[in-house]
Structure formats: C-alpha cells, structure tokens
Design an enzyme around this catalytic site. Structure first.
Site, PDB file in Angstrom:
ATOM      1  N   ASP A  53      10.268  -7.624  -1.528  1.00  0.00           N
ATOM      2  CA  ASP A  53      10.130  -6.408  -1.002  1.00  0.00           C
ATOM      3  C   ASP A  53       8.974  -5.713  -2.207  1.00  0.00           C
ATOM      4  O   ASP A  53       9.095  -5.912  -3.201  1.00  0.00           O
ATOM      5  CB  ASP A  53      11.419  -5.485  -1.467  1.00  0.00           C
ATOM      6  CG  ASP A  53      11.657  -4.114  -1.023  1.00  0.00           C
ATOM      7  OD1 ASP A  53      11.562  -3.755   0.277  1.00  0.00           O
ATOM      8  OD2 ASP A  53      11.358  -3.112  -1.874  1.00  0.00           O
ATOM      9  N   ASN A  61       1.964   5.048  -0.335  1.00  0.00           N
ATOM     10  CA  ASN A  61       1.738   5.773   0.877  1.00  0.00           C
ATOM     11  C   ASN A  61       1.642   7.186   0.640  1.00  0.00           C
ATOM     12  O   ASN A  61       0.580   7.875   1.058  1.00  0.00           O
ATOM     13  CB  ASN A  61       2.930   5.552   1.763  1.00  0.00           C
ATOM     14  CG  ASN A  61       2.905   4.421   2.817  1.00  0.00           C
ATOM     15  OD1 ASN A  61       1.768   3.771   2.914  1.00  0.00           O
ATOM     16  ND2 ASN A  61       4.111   3.951   3.045  1.00  0.00           N
ATOM     17  N   ASP A  70      -0.630   0.424   5.056  1.00  0.00           N
ATOM     18  CA  ASP A  70      -0.716  -0.618   5.804  1.00  0.00           C
ATOM     19  C   ASP A  70      -1.483  -1.847   5.454  1.00  0.00           C
ATOM     20  O   ASP A  70      -1.253  -2.988   5.637  1.00  0.00           O
ATOM     21  CB  ASP A  70      -1.336  -0.284   7.243  1.00  0.00           C
ATOM     22  CG  ASP A  70      -0.578   0.679   7.982  1.00  0.00           C
ATOM     23  OD1 ASP A  70       0.723   0.828   7.716  1.00  0.00           O
ATOM     24  OD2 ASP A  70      -1.066   1.205   9.059  1.00  0.00           O
ATOM     25  N   GLU A  96       8.810  -2.448   4.231  1.00  0.00           N
ATOM     26  CA  GLU A  96       8.035  -2.970   3.169  1.00  0.00           C
ATOM     27  C   GLU A  96       8.693  -4.388   2.629  1.00  0.00           C
ATOM     28  O   GLU A  96       8.346  -5.055   1.755  1.00  0.00           O
ATOM     29  CB  GLU A  96       7.410  -2.260   2.259  1.00  0.00           C
ATOM     30  CG  GLU A  96       8.641  -1.929   1.275  1.00  0.00           C
ATOM     31  CD  GLU A  96       9.396  -0.528   1.460  1.00  0.00           C
ATOM     32  OE1 GLU A  96      10.172  -0.158   0.769  1.00  0.00           O
ATOM     33  OE2 GLU A  96       9.181  -0.053   2.809  1.00  0.00           O
TER      34      GLU A  96
END
Length: 189
Positions: A53, A61, A70, A96
């Site tokens: 993770d 973000n 991304d 993620e």
C-alpha cells in the site's frame, strides 16, 4: 477472405475484452478479480502473499493532483513487476493497494522480496512527474500454509499491513512479534 477477416476481427475483439477484464488499464497489473481468482487456483502451491500500500497517497493526490497520483500508481505497478520473479502474480486490488502472490516461495525469502520492492519503489518514486514526492510503501505479508484460504490470507496480510502503517510506514511486517517493530498507538487508530 471475408469470412477469415470476420473471424480475425472477432478474435481481436475477444482479445481486447479479455485484456480489459484481466489487466488494470492504469498500472498494467492484474485486476482485483483476475488476481484473486488466479491466486485461488494456485493457492495449493504454497508461498507468500504481500499486500503493498502506498504511504500517504491521499497527500500526494491533494498536493500534486490526480495526474501525479496516477503516475505514482504506474511507478508502483512497474516496480512490482521489476522487483518480483516472473512466476509472481501482481494485482491492483483497490485504490493505491496492490497484492503480490509469490508461489512456492519460503518464509526465508520474505526479507529479500519485501526489501527489493520497498527499495525499488522508493528509488523510482523519489520524483514523480517532476515533483519530489518521496513515494514509499508499507507491506503486510502472510504465508500460505496447509489449509489456508484466500480469505484468511488476505485478512492476515491486511492486519500485518495495518501494523506496518501504524508503526512508522515504509516497512514490511510478516509477524507482529518482529523484535524491531514499534508497538502501534491503538488510541491513534
């Protein structure tokens, strides 16, 4: 000729659909469904399951935008492919979070594989989209033993991932009794 051409076009359409179902379009790794079904089929081989993770992904973000987020996910997908053996199954199982199944790998190889993943992601993710992101991951590991089910493995790896996150991130946890592991502050959870 027309019949042959129609058959080729149909096969191309089937191949594209299969790839859409099989691979995550952003990262190129297996989709959640395809990954989990593939592990179910191969669980009898034994091995290790890693849940990987991204650390502080929401901050990436929020700070740099979803395009950089991304790109960070693409970095993780590529690094997982590079850091694991060809026999590994790699999937994006949500947001993620990624999973890696290493069939027929023993517990003596946990450190080698986990460190390879962490180091490659950290080096490739130091800069993402011209931004100093400092991308790292936390990893929870579970061993596939006799009588293991995918549900049990996912739960154990997820619990170990949770401990890795709560004890400092950018680490892996295979056993909550690791001597170097800080005890998580359960009040902060």
């Amino acid at each position: 000729y027309i019949a042959l051409r129609l058959m080729q076009m149909t096969q191309n359409g089937v191949d594209k659909l299969e790839n859409f179902v099989k691979f995550d379009s952003l990262t190129g790794v297996l989709t959640r469904h395809y990954f989990l079904e593939s592990v179910r089929v191969r669980i009898g081989e034994g091995g290790l399951l890693f849940l990987v993770d991204a650390d502080h992904f929401k901050a990436i973000n929020d700070t740099y935008g979803h395009d950089v987020g991304d790109e960070a996910l693409r970095v993780i997908g590529a690094a997982l492919n590079m850091a694991t053996p060809e026999t590994a199954l790699i999937g994006r199982i949500g947001g993620e979070e990624f999973a890696v199944f290493l069939p027929a790998v023993s517990t003596s190889d946990v450190t080698r594989h986990a460190e390879a993943i962490k180091q490659l992601i950290a080096s490739r993710g130091e800069t993402v989209g011209e931004h100093a992101v400092g991308l790292t991951v936390s990893i929870g590991v579970a061993e596939i033993g006799k009588g293991s089910t995918l549900t049990i493995l996912m739960k154990e790896a997820d619990e170990n991932l949770y401990v890795a996150k709560r004890s400092g991130r950018n680490r892996y946890v295979f056993s909550r009794s690791d001597p170097g592991l800080k005890k998580p502050d359960l009040k902060a959870v």
